[in-house]
Design an enzyme around this catalytic site. Sequence first.
Site, mmCIF file in Angstrom:
data_model
loop_
_atom_site.group_PDB
_atom_site.id
_atom_site.type_symbol
_atom_site.label_atom_id
_atom_site.label_comp_id
_atom_site.label_asym_id
_atom_site.label_seq_id
_atom_site.Cartn_x
_atom_site.Cartn_y
_atom_site.Cartn_z
ATOM 1 N N LYS A 1 0.736 -1.011 0.111
ATOM 2 C CA LYS A 1 -0.132 -0.055 -0.245
ATOM 3 C C LYS A 1 0.789 1.248 -0.175
ATOM 4 C CE LYS A 1 -2.810 -0.406 3.785
ATOM 5 N NZ LYS A 1 -3.922 -0.643 4.376
ATOM 6 N N LYS B 1 2.718 2.158 2.647
ATOM 7 C CA LYS B 1 2.727 2.827 4.026
ATOM 8 C C LYS B 1 3.687 1.983 4.678
ATOM 9 C CE LYS B 1 -1.944 4.334 5.074
ATOM 10 N NZ LYS B 1 -2.979 4.145 5.872
HETATM 11 N N1 C2G Z 1 -10.493 7.006 9.012
HETATM 12 C C1 C2G Z 1 -11.356 7.822 9.299
HETATM 13 N N2 C2G Z 1 -11.136 9.229 9.809
HETATM 14 C C2 C2G Z 1 -9.868 9.401 9.985
HETATM 15 C C3 C2G Z 1 -8.752 8.513 9.487
HETATM 16 C C4 C2G Z 1 -9.363 7.217 9.184
HETATM 17 O O1 C2G Z 1 -12.785 7.644 9.255
HETATM 18 N N3 C2G Z 1 -9.267 10.556 10.238
HETATM 19 C C5 C2G Z 1 -11.088 5.630 8.604
HETATM 20 C C6 C2G Z 1 -10.483 5.415 7.071
HETATM 21 O O2 C2G Z 1 -11.327 5.961 6.367
HETATM 22 C C7 C2G Z 1 -10.674 4.009 7.073
HETATM 23 C C8 C2G Z 1 -10.083 3.368 8.538
HETATM 24 O O3 C2G Z 1 -10.418 4.730 9.421
HETATM 25 O O4 C2G Z 1 -11.767 3.241 6.781
HETATM 26 C C9 C2G Z 1 -8.947 3.068 8.550
HETATM 27 O O5 C2G Z 1 -7.966 3.907 8.163
HETATM 28 P P1 C2G Z 1 -6.392 3.499 7.743
HETATM 29 O O6 C2G Z 1 -5.710 2.777 8.875
HETATM 30 O O7 C2G Z 1 -5.872 4.705 7.076
HETATM 31 O O8 C2G Z 1 -6.742 2.478 6.461
HETATM 32 P P2 C2G Z 1 -6.286 2.497 4.893
HETATM 33 O O9 C2G Z 1 -4.631 2.747 4.671
HETATM 34 O O10 C2G Z 1 -7.021 3.408 4.492
HETATM 35 O O11 C2G Z 1 -6.318 0.909 4.624
HETATM 36 O O12 C2G Z 1 -8.241 -2.730 2.003
HETATM 37 C C10 C2G Z 1 -8.538 -1.224 2.435
HETATM 38 C C11 C2G Z 1 -7.417 -0.566 3.065
HETATM 39 O O13 C2G Z 1 -6.481 -1.526 4.038
HETATM 40 C C12 C2G Z 1 -7.636 0.520 3.832
#
Ligand code: C2G
Length: 130
Positions: free
Chosen positions: A44, A46
């Site tokens: 990803k 990350k």
């Molecule tokens: N999120 C949120 N508000 C934020 C930050 C994150 O609602 N201020 C939500 C994101 O939209 C996501 C979840 O928290 O639904 C997890 O965020 P991340 O850990 O950044 O996940 P991500 O890298 O988006 O991975 O297959 C899908 C991916 O694994 C998603």
Amino acid sequence: MKRILTYGTFDLLHKGHVRLLKRARDLGDNLIVGLSTDDFNSIKGKRAYTSFEDRKYILEALSCVDRVIPENSWDQKIHDVMTNNIDIFVMGDDWKGKFDYLKEYCEVIYIPRTEGISTTKIKQDLESFN
Ligand code: C2G
């Protein structure tokens, strides 16, 4: 029993993550979280500060999370939805539209992100502390 599924890295767990998980859980009775492994995070683009095992430990301590499974690839969602009898797939709306292909298998709901907080912002703010 309404089963909910979501995915993410959940690094440096913050209010935005927790609000997402709570709102997802409140849509049903059981929440499964597909937690990105360290290898998948590399795919990803990350790099999580906290290891998969520790991120898993933290999520499993939340009362709104019923089970944590590893997320190893972009391609496992249909399998996970089918094998776990998922009723609703939930993601923050930064992903809006990206997982609509799952509508063939379950309800797909994108919920509004929490503004003003992100793991990236935490890292940047901490850097400027010194
Ligand atoms: N999120 C949120 N508000 C934020 C930050 C994150 O609602 N201020 C939500 C994101 O939209 C996501 C979840 O928290 O639904 C997890 O965020 P991340 O850990 O950044 O996940 P991500 O890298 O988006 O991975 O297959 C899908 C991916 O694994 C998603």
